[in-house]
Scaffold this active site. Structure first.
Site, PDB file in Angstrom:
ATOM      1  N   LYS A  22      31.428  38.131  48.933  1.00  0.00           N
ATOM      2  CA  LYS A  22      30.986  38.710  47.661  1.00  0.00           C
ATOM      3  C   LYS A  22      31.557  37.908  46.482  1.00  0.00           C
ATOM      4  CE  LYS A  22      33.265  42.317  45.725  1.00  0.00           C
ATOM      5  NZ  LYS A  22      33.599  42.068  44.310  1.00  0.00           N
ATOM      6  N   ARG A 102      32.833  44.067  36.757  1.00  0.00           N
ATOM      7  CA  ARG A 102      33.578  43.161  35.887  1.00  0.00           C
ATOM      8  C   ARG A 102      33.070  41.718  35.942  1.00  0.00           C
ATOM      9  NH1 ARG A 102      38.504  42.403  33.175  1.00  0.00           N
ATOM     10  NH2 ARG A 102      39.338  40.333  33.572  1.00  0.00           N
ATOM     11  N   CYS A 126      36.259  47.941  38.954  1.00  0.00           N
ATOM     12  CA  CYS A 126      37.239  48.824  39.602  1.00  0.00           C
ATOM     13  C   CYS A 126      38.357  49.190  38.626  1.00  0.00           C
ATOM     14  CB  CYS A 126      37.886  48.121  40.784  1.00  0.00           C
ATOM     15  SG  CYS A 126      36.867  48.017  42.242  1.00  0.00           S
ATOM     16  N   VAL A 133      40.510  40.410  28.862  1.00  0.00           N
ATOM     17  CA  VAL A 133      39.709  39.165  28.912  1.00  0.00           C
ATOM     18  C   VAL A 133      40.278  38.090  27.983  1.00  0.00           C
ATOM     19  CG1 VAL A 133      37.550  40.250  29.639  1.00  0.00           C
ATOM     20  CG2 VAL A 133      38.060  40.048  27.197  1.00  0.00           C
ATOM     21  N   LEU A 135      42.298  35.644  28.445  1.00  0.00           N
ATOM     22  CA  LEU A 135      42.319  34.271  28.974  1.00  0.00           C
ATOM     23  C   LEU A 135      40.945  33.616  28.853  1.00  0.00           C
ATOM     24  CD1 LEU A 135      44.440  34.872  32.212  1.00  0.00           C
ATOM     25  CD2 LEU A 135      45.229  34.047  29.994  1.00  0.00           C
ATOM     26  N   LYS A 172      48.553  32.372  32.949  1.00  0.00           N
ATOM     27  CA  LYS A 172      48.576  33.223  34.135  1.00  0.00           C
ATOM     28  C   LYS A 172      47.370  32.815  34.976  1.00  0.00           C
ATOM     29  CE  LYS A 172      48.621  38.194  34.813  1.00  0.00           C
ATOM     30  NZ  LYS A 172      48.698  39.475  34.136  1.00  0.00           N
ATOM     31  N   VAL A 173      47.471  32.895  36.293  1.00  0.00           N
ATOM     32  CA  VAL A 173      46.342  32.481  37.133  1.00  0.00           C
ATOM     33  C   VAL A 173      45.268  33.570  37.105  1.00  0.00           C
ATOM     34  CG1 VAL A 173      45.605  31.892  39.466  1.00  0.00           C
ATOM     35  CG2 VAL A 173      47.840  31.165  38.648  1.00  0.00           C
ATOM     36  N   SER A 174      44.063  33.197  36.751  1.00  0.00           N
ATOM     37  CA  SER A 174      42.955  34.157  36.752  1.00  0.00           C
ATOM     38  C   SER A 174      41.739  33.536  37.426  1.00  0.00           C
ATOM     39  CB  SER A 174      42.595  34.559  35.315  1.00  0.00           C
ATOM     40  OG  SER A 174      41.300  35.133  35.288  1.00  0.00           O
ATOM     41  N   VAL A 175      41.227  34.243  38.417  1.00  0.00           N
ATOM     42  CA  VAL A 175      40.045  33.782  39.145  1.00  0.00           C
ATOM     43  C   VAL A 175      38.842  33.748  38.199  1.00  0.00           C
ATOM     44  CG1 VAL A 175      38.441  34.390  41.007  1.00  0.00           C
ATOM     45  CG2 VAL A 175      40.908  34.616  41.358  1.00  0.00           C
ATOM     46  N   ILE A 339      49.782  41.359  41.284  1.00  0.00           N
ATOM     47  CA  ILE A 339      48.598  40.910  40.528  1.00  0.00           C
ATOM     48  C   ILE A 339      48.076  42.003  39.586  1.00  0.00           C
ATOM     49  CG2 ILE A 339      46.280  39.892  40.695  1.00  0.00           C
ATOM     50  CD1 ILE A 339      48.274  38.093  42.075  1.00  0.00           C
TER      51      ILE A 339
END
Ligand code: UD1
Length: 430
Positions: A22, A102, A126, A133, A135, A172-175, A339
């Site tokens: 997904k 999201r 979720c 938002v 970043l 910061k790590v954000s997908v 996280i």
């Protein structure tokens, strides 16, 4: 509202085909907005979130076609779909569509890159934390975009001539922010460097898709992505990678019930940290030619401490499932969620099975018990819901999971896959 009814106690035995991911399918679909040529995706899972994103893309003017199975392709290999954004007819992503998921916010990157403007509702999804938002907006601004917030919408405009390459260093790590800036940068003028980028396999799947579409990207799979903007992208055909979260979920289910399951199509290298943890609990894992075999025969479940981390660490999306497993370990396990700040909503539901869990800030302490008892429980978010199914499979007696629409967002054919392996599980309508 549909419910899942299951009777626990059966070992899982057989084969489970792993569906397309997904979390890769969604950004790949969004990448179709970057070109006026068709993007063909294979192995797209049949999920409510995919359907929801189809609605959003159609609203922007994307033509979507689902193709039949090709000769020789097995049943359950996922859909082959074409996304054709010949013309973008609307650069607004409205609240009623975006608020349900999201990831739909991520359309802001391609829209801004290709159409030089976008108006996208602030996202929903979720309820597992505030999930801001900032970043995304900082990254787009670094590429020259002007951003306003207007009545719940992010209104973004590129400078004359389009976005301009820049260095974007994420604090910061954000997908999601990595996907978005990566896509936006493919059509920007000049070079963009993304530092502290997410390294999740889904990012690599998207980056390789963009390269197949004509983008120039180096550093794929590392913390630093370098993108040289090009004038236009073209069509391509790309396969969605197998779902590592589904893989880990079924591996944990087999670990909890005992038995012997072959997860066909699974890519163990995409979830090595989780598999190492599972091996520590006493589960036998073997890589075979066509998948991953998970076996637990007779032995108890050993407790292991776990901390969630960005890839290659232990994924937050498997935290709830692992907690379910630990409720039946032979000792005490500590789980630290780093996280999301509010990702323990499944704790109250797992306790209904008789589990012994206490939470102190980021850390959950799970005292294992020899047996859980079936219960009526409520799904609260996508990954939490499946942890309740796993607990129910191992618990004694009947379990009913209510509000399962969360499960349909992210797990393709869950009951069918589990019942083919001997689980007593059914969907009850109404
Ligand atoms: C994606 C996944 C989700 C997974 C998560 C973390 C998809 C569709 N969803 O979600 O399943 O649980 O990665 O692996 O791929 N943050 C900020 N500011 C921002 C953006 C994020 O502070 O602008 C924070 C978030 O609140 C969170 C952390 O960064 O604490 C990581 O979130 P992020 O990686 O962005 O998650 P998603 O991309 O939403």
């Amino acid at each position: 509202m549909d419910r899942i009814r299951l009777v626990g106690g059966n070992e899982l035995r057989g084969e489970i085909p792993i569906s397309g991911a997904k979390n890769a399918a969604l950004p790949l679909m969004i990448a179709a907005l970057l070109t006026d040529e068709p993007l063909v995706l294979t192995n797209v899972p049949r999920l409510a979130d995919v359907k929801q994103l189809e609605r959003i893309l159609e609203n922007h003017g994307v033509d979507i076609a689902v193709h039949g199975r090709r000769r020789g392709e097995e049943e359950g290999v996922g859909q082959r779909m074409t996304f054709h954004a010949a013309d973008i007819v609307d650069t607004t992503a409205p609240y009623d569509l975006v608020s349900k998921m999201r990831a739909s916010f991520w359309v802001i990157g391609p829209l801004l890159a290709r159409c030089h403007e976008a108006r996208v509702s602030l996202p929903g999804g979720c309820a597992i934390g505030t999930r801001p938002v900032d970043l995304f907006l900082d990254g787009l601004q670094a590429l020259g975009a002007e951003i306003d917030i207007d009545e719940g919408y992010v209104v973004a405009r590129a400078p004359k001539g389009g976005l301009v390459g820049a260095t974007v260093r994420f604090p910061k790590v954000s997908v999601g922010a990595t996907h978005t800036i990566l896509m936006a940068a493919t059509l920007a003028r000049g070079t963009t460097v993304i530092e502290n980028a997410a390294q999740e396999p889904e990012i690599t799947n998207v980056a390789e898709c963009l390269v197949a579409m004509g983008a120039k990207i180096s550093g794929i799979g590392t913390r630093t992505l370098t993108i040289e903007g090009v004038e236009r992208l073209h069509g391509a055909t790309v396969a969605v990678i197998p779902d590592r979260i589904e893989t880990g979920t079924f591996a944990m289910a087999a670990a909890m019930t005992g038995g012997d399951v072959l997860l066909t199509g699974a890519r163990p290298e995409h979830l090595q940290a989780a598999l190492d943890v599972l091996a520590g609990t006493g589960v036998e894992l073997t890589q075979e030619a066509n998948g991953l075999r998970v076996r637990r025969n007779g032995n108890g479940i050993l407790p292991v401490d776990v901390e969630t981390d960005p890839f290659p660490g232990f994924p937050t999306d498997l935290q709830a499932q692992f907690m379910a497993l630990m409720t039946m370990s032979s000792g005490i396990s500590h789980i630290r969620e780093t996280i999301f700040e509010n990702r323990y909503m499944h704790v109250a539901e797992l306790v209904r099975f008789g589990a012994d869990i206490s939470v102190n800030g980021q850390v959950a302490t799970v005292r294992g018990k020899p047996q859980l008892k079936g219960a009526q429980v409520m799904a609260t978010d996508l990954r939490a819901s499946v942890s309740l199914v796993i607990a129910g499979l191992a618990a004694k007696g009947e379990t009913v999971v209510n509000r399962i629409y969360h499960l349909d967002r992210g797990f393709e054919g869950l009951e069918t896959k589990l019942s083919r392996c001997g689980a007593e599980i059914e969907r009850v309508a109404g």
